[in-house]
Design a protein around this motif. Sequence first.
Motif, short mmCIF file in Angstrom:
data_model
loop_
_atom_site.label_atom_id
_atom_site.label_comp_id
_atom_site.label_asym_id
_atom_site.label_seq_id
_atom_site.Cartn_x
_atom_site.Cartn_y
_atom_site.Cartn_z
N GLY A 178 -77.39 -7.03 24.75
CA GLY A 178 -76.86 -8.11 24.23
C GLY A 178 -77.31 -9.36 24.83
N SER A 179 -78.25 -9.30 25.58
CA SER A 179 -79.02 -10.62 26.41
C SER A 179 -79.62 -11.40 25.14
N ILE A 180 -79.53 -12.73 25.34
CA ILE A 180 -79.86 -13.62 24.05
C ILE A 180 -81.19 -14.29 24.60
N VAL A 181 -82.39 -14.17 24.03
CA VAL A 181 -83.43 -14.82 24.16
C VAL A 181 -83.32 -16.10 23.36
N TYR A 182 -83.26 -17.42 24.12
CA TYR A 182 -83.20 -18.42 23.30
C TYR A 182 -84.53 -19.12 23.02
N ILE A 183 -85.12 -19.74 21.83
CA ILE A 183 -86.35 -19.90 21.92
C ILE A 183 -86.46 -21.51 20.91
N ASN A 184 -87.42 -22.18 21.36
CA ASN A 184 -87.94 -23.33 20.84
C ASN A 184 -89.26 -23.75 20.93
N HIS A 185 -89.76 -24.80 20.57
CA HIS A 185 -91.21 -25.24 20.72
C HIS A 185 -91.34 -26.84 21.17
N ARG A 186 -92.13 -26.90 22.09
CA ARG A 186 -92.26 -28.09 22.70
C ARG A 186 -92.78 -29.22 21.65
N LYS A 187 -93.55 -28.56 20.58
CA LYS A 187 -94.12 -29.77 19.65
C LYS A 187 -92.97 -30.10 18.83
N ILE A 188 -91.81 -29.22 18.51
CA ILE A 188 -90.63 -29.38 17.83
C ILE A 188 -89.82 -30.82 18.41
N LEU A 189 -89.80 -30.76 19.78
CA LEU A 189 -88.91 -31.68 20.65
C LEU A 189 -90.01 -33.08 20.51
N SER A 190 -91.18 -32.69 20.48
CA SER A 190 -92.06 -33.99 20.38
C SER A 190 -92.13 -34.47 19.23
N THR A 248 -83.14 -19.09 10.24
CA THR A 248 -83.78 -19.49 9.07
C THR A 248 -83.05 -20.89 8.71
N GLU A 249 -81.63 -20.99 8.65
CA GLU A 249 -80.81 -21.89 8.04
C GLU A 249 -81.28 -23.30 9.15
N LYS A 250 -81.36 -23.04 10.48
CA LYS A 250 -81.71 -24.05 11.56
C LYS A 250 -82.93 -24.66 11.14
N LEU A 251 -83.81 -23.70 10.86
CA LEU A 251 -85.25 -24.25 10.81
C LEU A 251 -85.45 -24.95 9.35
N ILE A 286 -81.99 -7.31 22.95
CA ILE A 286 -82.08 -8.60 23.01
C ILE A 286 -81.66 -9.36 21.53
N GLN A 287 -80.98 -10.50 21.73
CA GLN A 287 -80.86 -11.24 20.31
C GLN A 287 -81.89 -12.35 20.52
N LEU A 288 -82.63 -12.73 19.44
CA LEU A 288 -83.32 -13.82 19.45
C LEU A 288 -82.93 -14.99 18.66
N ASN A 289 -82.74 -16.10 19.28
CA ASN A 289 -81.80 -17.23 18.84
C ASN A 289 -82.70 -18.63 19.06
N PHE A 290 -82.99 -19.28 17.75
CA PHE A 290 -83.49 -20.47 17.80
C PHE A 290 -82.46 -21.50 18.15
N GLN A 291 -83.03 -22.33 19.23
CA GLN A 291 -82.00 -23.42 19.67
C GLN A 291 -82.98 -24.68 20.06
#
Length: 458
Positions: A178-190, A248-251, A286-291
């Motif tokens: 049940g641990s959550i792995v949050y994922i993002n991309h530095r290029k998205i922030l840029s 998918t919806e957030k992306l 784990i759950q993979l969650n885009f944030q």
Amino acid sequence: MASKPSIPKGTRDFSPKEIAKRNYIFSVIRKHFELFGFQPIETPSFENLDTLLGKYGEEGDRLIFKILNSGDFLNKVDEELYKSKNSSTLTPRISEKALRYDLTVPFARYVVMHQNEISFPFKRYQIQPVWRADRPQKGRFREFYQCDADMVGSSSLLQEIELIQLYNSVFNDLKLKGSIVYINHRKILSGIAEVIGEKEKLIPFTVALDKLDKIGVDKVMTEMLAKGISQEAINKANPLFSLRGSNTEKLAVLKEFLKDSEEGSKGIEELEFVLQRTSDLEAASIQLNFQVTLARGLNYYTGVILEVTPPHGVKMGSIGGGGRYDHLTDIFGLKNVSGVGISFGLDRIYLVLEELNLFPADIAHNLDVLILNFGNKEALEAMKILGKLRGNGIRTDLYPDTVKVQKQMKYANQRQVPYIILLGEQELEANVFVVKDMKKGLQTTYPINEIDQFLATL
């Protein structure tokens, strides 16, 4: 009267039971590091100060423990500099070394220094303590262990996928589901910083954004304004602060937001590649969650960034994190060596396993047999049994003093010893020894020259 001793805030002593639990976590993590092909290295506990400074951002630099030069460290400081009380100019004159803040920057330094000995791509793991001059609180210490796995020498996104699988394998083994792995991309922030017209303020923007979950939207906006980010730019970014839905919806929302940013669109493309190929993890713990607000605050990340939090209901900060860094070795003179890595926060994982009661029941069991002491003559004969049992891998001890049996039995119970051997005067005369099963309460007699009979029962 001597004052009671103490230890510095943010540090801890560890009991034998706590060490057993920590070693259990170490062994699980190390096992999976090696199963995934990572090789161990170690680096010094302290580095040259200029190796560390400037690699963690302004906030990180303030948390580095500096080490005063040996001898008369003020000798090289002139009166004018001393009176200025300017720490930024004074510190380099009185401190040339510092305790390591993390394991990633020392690893980058290691790669540069040993590049001719390394076969690239190089996969290393490292399990060592680090130090941060942070404010101590639950799960946050000034001295703590990091367990890192990094790969350098390849820019393949398959490595990000493998590291997510590594998280999954370790947490499966620890029964930490049940641990959550949050994922993002530095290029998205840029890309976001570019679209809102604040590309030059990417670092203060991401540092503030990374605090969203801790201090809330209003305080994040206040901090951004204080860092010189315009209200207009903040208003443009505001819809992203509360982005909801599936990955998918957030992306999909973000794709539209970043359609005019080449860098941001590239970040989405790479992130989608990783998400699509990790969506079918077998027996996932784990759950993979885009944030989109995940930034991690460290300047050296350039690609995918990850942060792991414990299962819902456990009040604890991140228990792991990492990401892609393409230019970390550049500052040490080695160009074009991409790297990606993750870290496991041992101390926080320990607290989570403790809270969820996930440690094995027999974790503190560290002695199999205790031989009671009935006197010097009996003890000398017992030493022969002691050697035989230890020679067969049985953790055995002889109580050192001839004291009342009641006291020795109390010691055995405190150590949770499953078997007691009694070799008193009567047993010695009969050439036998008695084994008591502490769990069942049963006693069995064996000939002294037939220790193998007892070994067969273990």
